[in-house]
Design an enzyme around this catalytic site. Sequence first.
Site, PDB file in Angstrom:
ATOM      1  N   LYS A  63       5.772   1.346 -14.078  1.00  0.00           N
ATOM      2  CA  LYS A  63       5.104   1.889 -13.967  1.00  0.00           C
ATOM      3  C   LYS A  63       4.227   2.938 -12.759  1.00  0.00           C
ATOM      4  O   LYS A  63       4.912   2.326 -11.856  1.00  0.00           O
ATOM      5  CB  LYS A  63       3.023   0.992 -14.759  1.00  0.00           C
ATOM      6  CG  LYS A  63       3.572   0.167 -13.811  1.00  0.00           C
ATOM      7  CD  LYS A  63       2.763  -0.879 -14.602  1.00  0.00           C
ATOM      8  CE  LYS A  63       1.721  -2.260 -14.167  1.00  0.00           C
ATOM      9  NZ  LYS A  63       1.899  -3.508 -14.108  1.00  0.00           N
ATOM     10  N   TYR A 295     -14.644  11.794  13.806  1.00  0.00           N
ATOM     11  CA  TYR A 295     -16.008  11.389  12.592  1.00  0.00           C
ATOM     12  C   TYR A 295     -17.508  10.097  12.383  1.00  0.00           C
ATOM     13  O   TYR A 295     -16.116   9.168  13.110  1.00  0.00           O
ATOM     14  CB  TYR A 295     -15.607  11.766  11.238  1.00  0.00           C
ATOM     15  CG  TYR A 295     -15.129  13.130  10.886  1.00  0.00           C
ATOM     16  CD1 TYR A 295     -16.000  14.243  11.115  1.00  0.00           C
ATOM     17  CD2 TYR A 295     -13.908  13.648   9.905  1.00  0.00           C
ATOM     18  CE1 TYR A 295     -15.572  15.394   9.788  1.00  0.00           C
ATOM     19  CE2 TYR A 295     -13.259  14.241   9.419  1.00  0.00           C
ATOM     20  CZ  TYR A 295     -13.891  15.367  10.027  1.00  0.00           C
ATOM     21  OH  TYR A 295     -13.473  15.917   9.295  1.00  0.00           O
TER      22      TYR A 295
HETATM   23  C1  LIG Z   1       2.488  -4.440 -14.477  1.00  0.00           C
HETATM   24  C2  LIG Z   1       3.312  -5.827 -15.226  1.00  0.00           C
HETATM   25  C3  LIG Z   1       4.081  -7.148 -14.562  1.00  0.00           C
HETATM   26  C4  LIG Z   1       4.834  -6.537 -13.422  1.00  0.00           C
HETATM   27  O1  LIG Z   1       3.734  -7.708 -12.544  1.00  0.00           O
HETATM   28  P1  LIG Z   1       4.471  -7.185 -10.767  1.00  0.00           P
HETATM   29  O2  LIG Z   1       2.927  -8.627 -11.072  1.00  0.00           O
HETATM   30  O3  LIG Z   1       4.257  -6.545 -10.563  1.00  0.00           O
HETATM   31  O4  LIG Z   1       5.199  -8.308 -11.264  1.00  0.00           O
HETATM   32  C5  LIG Z   1       4.519  -7.369 -15.720  1.00  0.00           C
HETATM   33  N1  LIG Z   1       3.985  -7.292 -17.446  1.00  0.00           N
HETATM   34  C6  LIG Z   1       3.023  -6.597 -17.562  1.00  0.00           C
HETATM   35  C7  LIG Z   1       2.297  -6.694 -18.481  1.00  0.00           C
HETATM   36  C8  LIG Z   1       2.515  -5.499 -16.436  1.00  0.00           C
HETATM   37  O5  LIG Z   1       1.427  -5.096 -16.806  1.00  0.00           O
END
Ligand SMILES: *Cc1c(COP(=O)(O)O)cnc(C)c1O
Length: 402
Positions: A63, A295
């Site tokens: 994702k 800045y």
């Molecule tokens: C993002 C996500 C994961 C992966 O999590 P990590 O800590 O990056 O391994 C697993 N399950 C769900 C439902 C997620 O949303």
Amino acid sequence: MQNMSKINKRERFFTVGGITKNVTNPDPRSRAWVEVDPKVIEKNSRVLKDFIGEDCLLMAVVKADGYGHGAETVAKAALIGGADSLGVATLEEGIQLRNAGFKCQILILGNLINREEFYTALCWALIPTISGIREAIICNNIAEKNHKKFIVHLKVDTGMTRLGCHCHEAEELISKIDYLENISLKGIYSHLAIADSDQVKNNCKSFTQMQLNRFEKVLNDLGKRNKSLCRHLANSAGTLSDSRLHFDMVRVGLSLYGYFPVNEFGSDLKLKPALKVKARVTLVRDVDKGIGVGYGHFFKTQRKSKLAVVAIGYADGVSRVLSGKISASIDGVLIPQVGAIAMDQMVFDITDKPDIKIGHVLTLLGTDGDVMISPQKWSDLSGSIPWEVLCSFRNRLPRVIT
Ligand SMILES: *Cc1c(COP(=O)(O)O)cnc(C)c1O
């Protein structure tokens, strides 16, 4: 006559005709960039697959554009390394992967809202997560109309308090879903809330242990039915901390990219970071003692100094909160960043490494020789988490696949 000179002035400023014709696009490495090594992802995937064993499936969570690494690059490498399926957060992310030609199972971890979204998921053969009877009925109707079976996974809330049905509802819900002829419930899962800060191994009363107990109770109550489902619970932290959390599949994100969500867990595994953030020095200057830099003049030189201007800023994903706190590496030597991080630029104090020249490349994040600057380091300094640090390089930096 006067008119004529006006036109000439404008033309001198605006006309670019003829100039751009023969100029090629700039090298993506000309200013600042993200480097991703798919071989490292592939190897991490293989290491994780070996670690969980053959009875357990590996879902690569890609994702947010593969945690800033590029979803397609990561997906391909992870599958070559042995991952069995892909996890995405949104419908669009799933469609992007299908468009890129990925044929494996893709689970949408987020919740879809309406009929149109579920219909789109069905068309692209993406597996939605459902949390209740409402979504189940929508899926069933859509599938019936299209003479298809809708494969779905059911989420159960064991303590994350986000998506999923209540634990005590699961059994009845599944028996109802089983009556819906056009739904094929293939998986049941839950998500750990604090596995990255919780010590399952040493403390049996931990919250993660309780989530595990709740998940197991749901499965037990299902009797034989649970054996026909793909059962999954663990994220990276859960996967690395305790094999009792593995069930039939684990969903790994952070560890696939080469990081350990909990220092103590899995650190003997050979996971390596696949991403580097690099930027070039665009100008070197000598300044006197007591000169304000950038800045707000948050930094004033304490001595006669040599400074390097580097063309990367918060618009590229380096949080302004890190101003004056980070260092970059060149030839394995750390040099400190000074003054406020601006939108497009920041300044480094190179007084102690004066051989740095215009065009030299600094490594802001990742490995450079013996130096390793991790997203964890940045998130500790900025009060964030490594996940967010990785997701921030998606705006402007070109991605270079090495
Ligand atoms: C993002 C996500 C994961 C992966 O999590 P990590 O800590 O990056 O391994 C697993 N399950 C769900 C439902 C997620 O949303």
